[in-house]
Design a protein around this motif. Structure first.
Motif, mmCIF file in Angstrom:
data_model
loop_
_atom_site.group_PDB
_atom_site.id
_atom_site.type_symbol
_atom_site.label_atom_id
_atom_site.label_comp_id
_atom_site.label_asym_id
_atom_site.label_seq_id
_atom_site.Cartn_x
_atom_site.Cartn_y
_atom_site.Cartn_z
ATOM 1 N N ARG A 171 46.451 136.405 -70.659
ATOM 2 C CA ARG A 171 47.334 136.980 -71.696
ATOM 3 C C ARG A 171 48.591 137.577 -71.063
ATOM 4 O O ARG A 171 49.671 137.519 -71.625
ATOM 5 C CB ARG A 171 46.574 138.061 -72.476
ATOM 6 C CG ARG A 171 45.506 137.501 -73.401
ATOM 7 C CD ARG A 171 44.918 138.591 -74.309
ATOM 8 N NE ARG A 171 43.665 138.112 -74.912
ATOM 9 C CZ ARG A 171 42.520 138.758 -74.867
ATOM 10 N NH1 ARG A 171 42.445 139.923 -74.238
ATOM 11 N NH2 ARG A 171 41.444 138.262 -75.447
ATOM 12 N N ASP A 172 48.413 138.169 -69.879
ATOM 13 C CA ASP A 172 49.553 138.739 -69.152
ATOM 14 C C ASP A 172 50.201 137.733 -68.216
ATOM 15 O O ASP A 172 51.381 137.850 -67.895
ATOM 16 C CB ASP A 172 49.097 139.961 -68.336
ATOM 17 C CG ASP A 172 48.559 141.072 -69.218
ATOM 18 O OD1 ASP A 172 49.115 141.263 -70.312
ATOM 19 O OD2 ASP A 172 47.574 141.719 -68.803
ATOM 20 N N ASP A 173 49.413 136.761 -67.767
ATOM 21 C CA ASP A 173 49.900 135.775 -66.791
ATOM 22 C C ASP A 173 49.387 134.386 -67.191
ATOM 23 O O ASP A 173 48.334 133.943 -66.732
ATOM 24 C CB ASP A 173 49.395 136.150 -65.393
ATOM 25 C CG ASP A 173 49.897 135.204 -64.306
ATOM 26 O OD1 ASP A 173 50.657 134.269 -64.636
ATOM 27 O OD2 ASP A 173 49.516 135.399 -63.131
ATOM 28 N N PRO A 174 50.109 133.690 -68.060
ATOM 29 C CA PRO A 174 49.657 132.385 -68.587
ATOM 30 C C PRO A 174 49.401 131.335 -67.507
ATOM 31 O O PRO A 174 48.648 130.382 -67.740
ATOM 32 C CB PRO A 174 50.813 131.946 -69.498
ATOM 33 C CG PRO A 174 51.531 133.210 -69.844
ATOM 34 C CD PRO A 174 51.396 134.096 -68.655
ATOM 35 N N ASP A 175 50.003 131.497 -66.338
ATOM 36 C CA ASP A 175 49.835 130.517 -65.260
ATOM 37 C C ASP A 175 48.580 130.758 -64.421
ATOM 38 O O ASP A 175 48.254 129.973 -63.535
ATOM 39 C CB ASP A 175 51.064 130.515 -64.333
ATOM 40 C CG ASP A 175 52.308 130.007 -65.043
ATOM 41 O OD1 ASP A 175 52.152 129.174 -65.963
ATOM 42 O OD2 ASP A 175 53.407 130.463 -64.699
ATOM 43 N N PHE A 176 47.883 131.865 -64.694
ATOM 44 C CA PHE A 176 46.695 132.179 -63.890
ATOM 45 C C PHE A 176 45.578 131.180 -64.154
ATOM 46 O O PHE A 176 45.337 130.763 -65.286
ATOM 47 C CB PHE A 176 46.197 133.593 -64.193
ATOM 48 C CG PHE A 176 44.983 133.974 -63.403
ATOM 49 C CD1 PHE A 176 45.093 134.462 -62.111
ATOM 50 C CD2 PHE A 176 43.697 133.805 -63.937
ATOM 51 C CE1 PHE A 176 43.971 134.797 -61.366
ATOM 52 C CE2 PHE A 176 42.566 134.140 -63.200
ATOM 53 C CZ PHE A 176 42.708 134.630 -61.913
ATOM 54 N N SER A 177 44.865 130.819 -63.085
ATOM 55 C CA SER A 177 43.698 129.939 -63.227
ATOM 56 C C SER A 177 42.809 130.093 -61.995
ATOM 57 O O SER A 177 43.247 130.601 -60.965
ATOM 58 C CB SER A 177 44.128 128.476 -63.363
ATOM 59 O OG SER A 177 44.763 128.046 -62.167
ATOM 60 N N LEU A 178 41.572 129.656 -62.141
ATOM 61 C CA LEU A 178 40.662 129.595 -61.006
ATOM 62 C C LEU A 178 40.346 128.140 -60.712
ATOM 63 O O LEU A 178 40.200 127.338 -61.641
ATOM 64 C CB LEU A 178 39.353 130.334 -61.317
ATOM 65 C CG LEU A 178 39.409 131.856 -61.486
ATOM 66 C CD1 LEU A 178 38.026 132.395 -61.842
ATOM 67 C CD2 LEU A 178 39.944 132.536 -60.230
ATOM 68 N N VAL A 179 40.230 127.796 -59.423
ATOM 69 C CA VAL A 179 39.764 126.466 -59.059
ATOM 70 C C VAL A 179 38.236 126.481 -59.095
ATOM 71 O O VAL A 179 37.613 127.536 -59.215
ATOM 72 C CB VAL A 179 40.286 126.023 -57.671
ATOM 73 C CG1 VAL A 179 41.806 125.963 -57.668
ATOM 74 C CG2 VAL A 179 39.777 126.945 -56.566
ATOM 75 N N THR A 180 37.629 125.302 -58.978
ATOM 76 C CA THR A 180 36.174 125.174 -59.154
ATOM 77 C C THR A 180 35.382 126.156 -58.298
ATOM 78 O O THR A 180 34.543 126.911 -58.799
ATOM 79 C CB THR A 180 35.730 123.737 -58.825
ATOM 80 O OG1 THR A 180 36.414 122.829 -59.683
ATOM 81 C CG2 THR A 180 34.229 123.575 -59.020
ATOM 82 N N PHE A 181 35.652 126.169 -56.987
ATOM 83 C CA PHE A 181 34.831 127.000 -56.097
ATOM 84 C C PHE A 181 35.061 128.487 -56.332
ATOM 85 O O PHE A 181 34.141 129.293 -56.190
ATOM 86 C CB PHE A 181 35.088 126.634 -54.632
ATOM 87 C CG PHE A 181 34.111 127.281 -53.678
ATOM 88 C CD1 PHE A 181 32.765 126.936 -53.694
ATOM 89 C CD2 PHE A 181 34.526 128.247 -52.778
ATOM 90 C CE1 PHE A 181 31.854 127.541 -52.835
ATOM 91 C CE2 PHE A 181 33.628 128.854 -51.909
ATOM 92 C CZ PHE A 181 32.288 128.499 -51.941
ATOM 93 N N GLU A 182 36.286 128.863 -56.726
ATOM 94 C CA GLU A 182 36.549 130.268 -57.052
ATOM 95 C C GLU A 182 35.708 130.695 -58.253
ATOM 96 O O GLU A 182 35.108 131.773 -58.259
ATOM 97 C CB GLU A 182 38.031 130.461 -57.375
ATOM 98 C CG GLU A 182 38.933 130.434 -56.159
ATOM 99 C CD GLU A 182 40.398 130.482 -56.533
ATOM 100 O OE1 GLU A 182 41.186 131.006 -55.737
ATOM 101 O OE2 GLU A 182 40.762 129.985 -57.620
ATOM 102 N N TYR A 183 35.687 129.863 -59.260
ATOM 103 C CA TYR A 183 34.931 130.154 -60.477
ATOM 104 C C TYR A 183 33.441 130.321 -60.148
ATOM 105 O O TYR A 183 32.781 131.263 -60.597
ATOM 106 C CB TYR A 183 35.133 129.016 -61.484
ATOM 107 C CG TYR A 183 35.031 129.418 -62.935
ATOM 108 C CD1 TYR A 183 33.806 129.726 -63.514
ATOM 109 C CD2 TYR A 183 36.164 129.475 -63.742
ATOM 110 C CE1 TYR A 183 33.705 130.080 -64.852
ATOM 111 C CE2 TYR A 183 36.074 129.831 -65.083
ATOM 112 C CZ TYR A 183 34.840 130.129 -65.626
ATOM 113 O OH TYR A 183 34.746 130.478 -66.959
ATOM 114 N N GLU A 184 32.918 129.404 -59.326
ATOM 115 C CA GLU A 184 31.505 129.467 -58.923
ATOM 116 C C GLU A 184 31.224 130.737 -58.125
ATOM 117 O O GLU A 184 30.182 131.384 -58.308
ATOM 118 C CB GLU A 184 31.153 128.231 -58.093
ATOM 119 C CG GLU A 184 31.190 126.942 -58.886
ATOM 120 C CD GLU A 184 31.213 125.694 -58.007
ATOM 121 O OE1 GLU A 184 31.001 124.599 -58.552
ATOM 122 O OE2 GLU A 184 31.474 125.810 -56.787
#
Length: 425
Positions: A114-127
């Motif tokens: 919501r504050d940073d629309p470009d934020f994301s996690l890659v697969t291993f980060e999410y795991e």
């Protein structure tokens, strides 16, 4: 987004990118902070190494459980099913817990976006974030954390562990953490933390000074195989340090190193456990897809060795068995096309009969991806199941059938429902 079942979670994880444009830890740290930094709520053991880190993690986990500790385990890759990646007291995370923890992580990620629309996690980060969140919620006493790749820049390197572990240093993932073995040693030494002990396994003398220098800089006590503790592997695996002598059932040589490292790590935690129970914990440990014996006559061995060091160690064991059995070695192999294919295939004996195959996985080598000399030398069968049956049918009781080159291929064989796996040689 709200995940309904485990299949949704796993499909989503695999749809995520594998790498960020920049390889730092800012993304994973931000997600963990949004979840209250669960990685700081559990004591951890951090394990890296070119080979042996998975086996060592399993041994440490079993020792902790035997000592009555509620123990988390985060490992990769999986062999039977994805849930193996995150374990609690030796059992895979349940589908319901997997869904629950994934929804917690997704909620945190959505809030950041919501504050940073470009934020994301890659697969291993999410795991990784899922694993830390789960272990904290379950109030684990300890969690054993295996790195994905490398050390300093690995997404798991957000902890201050009770003990850091470097099992081995060799050539693998050179394009990411190389290209030289010295570069790889520097990267792996990045898990060494200030005033926290570090245990080193079978580390080449050429790069040992790099590990020693980093440990000295961090004032981290360094315990080395061959210096502070030793292991021999004649008819039994015998471990010795200044305080004790332990004896374990026979294992391949490389596994004896992993056992020794795990026992040394456990010793540094000063948890009460008798020598007899330490021996029992190690002897009872089953590690899927690593020197796994499917059948004795013919001897069918599964091992996910996928780099030069691991294949060399595996073949040393297999050829030793060949001398004892006086039989033929047959090998079913595929590898990821980004591995050191030429060097790996140069390790086989002339008498070994290899059959190349492939699996349904984007990185898996197809016939054209193998070096030309390898294509000319060995036959290729695209259907791995047919290839396995062909080699199995051709094998006499005293022969050895080895399946190797990729954990994904080993997983396919095991999930096919072949004979019950056992261990022990």
């Amino acid at each position: 987004m709200n995940f309904i079942n485990a299949k949704d979670v796993i499909s989503y994880l695999y749809s995520l990118p594998k790498l960020h444009p920049k390889g730092d830890l800012s993304y994973v740290k931000r997600a963990l902070a949004a979840l209250g930094n669960p990685q700081n709520k559990v004591k951890t053991i951090h394990v890296t190494g070119t080979n042996g880190k998975g086996s060592t993690s399993y041994y440490i986990s079993n020792l902790l459980r035997k000592a009555g500790q509620k123990t988390g385990l985060f490992v990769s890759p999986y062999v039977f099913k994805f849930n193996e990646r995150i374990q609690l007291n030796g059992k895979n995370i349940s589908d319901s817990d997997l869904v629950k923890v994934a929804n917690q992580v997704e909620k945190a990620v959505t809030k950041i976006k919501r504050d940073d629309p470009d934020f994301s996690l890659v697969t291993f980060e999410y795991e990784t974030v899922m694993a830390f969140t789960f272990f904290a919620e379950q109030k684990c006493d300890y969690a054993v954390i295996e790195v994905g790749i490398g050390g300093e820049h690995d997404k798991t390197n957000v902890i201050t562990p009770e003990v850091s572990v470097i099992t081995t240093v060799g050539l693998d993932h050179e394009k990411i953490i190389g290209p030289t073995i010295q570069d790889i040693a520097h990267e792996k030494s990045g898990i060494i933390k200030s005033h926290r002990p570090v245990v080193g396994g079978n580390i080449p003398k050429t790069v040992l000074p790099i590990i020693e220098k980093k440990a000295a800089q961090e004032h981290a006590p360094l315990y080395l195989l061959g210096r502070n503790f030793i292991v021999s592997d004649d008819k039994r695996v015998v471990y010795k340090d200044k305080d004790k002598i332990l004896s374990f059932i026979s294992h391949p040589k490389v596994e004896s190193y992993d056992i020794a490292v795990a026992v040394q790590v456990f010793s540094l935690l000063h948890l009460p456990l008798s020598n007899a129970l330490i021996e029992q914990a190690v002897n009872q440990t089953k590690i899927p897809g690593r020197y796994q014996l499917l059948k004795k006559n013919p001897m069918i061995i599964l091992d996910g060795a996928h780099n030069i060091q691991a294949v060399k160690n595996l073949l040393e064991f297999v050829h030793k068995q060949k001398k004892i059995r006086d039989g033929q070695v047959r090998v079913l192999i595929t590898m990821m096309k980004d591995k050191d294919l030429e060097q790996v295939f140069s390790l086989f004996d002339k008498a070994d009969r290899l059959l190349l195959t492939t699996i349904s996985y984007p990185r898996a080598a197809k016939k054209a991806d193998f070096p030309v000399a390898v294509q000319k030398k060995y036959p290729y069968e695209a259907n791995w199941e047919k290839a396995f049956d062909e080699l199995k049918d051709a094998s006499e009781d005293n022969d050895i059938l080895l399946v190797t080159g990729s954990f994904y291929l080993v997983s396919e064989i095991l999930n096919m429902g072949e004979a019950n796996a056992s261990s022990g040689y």
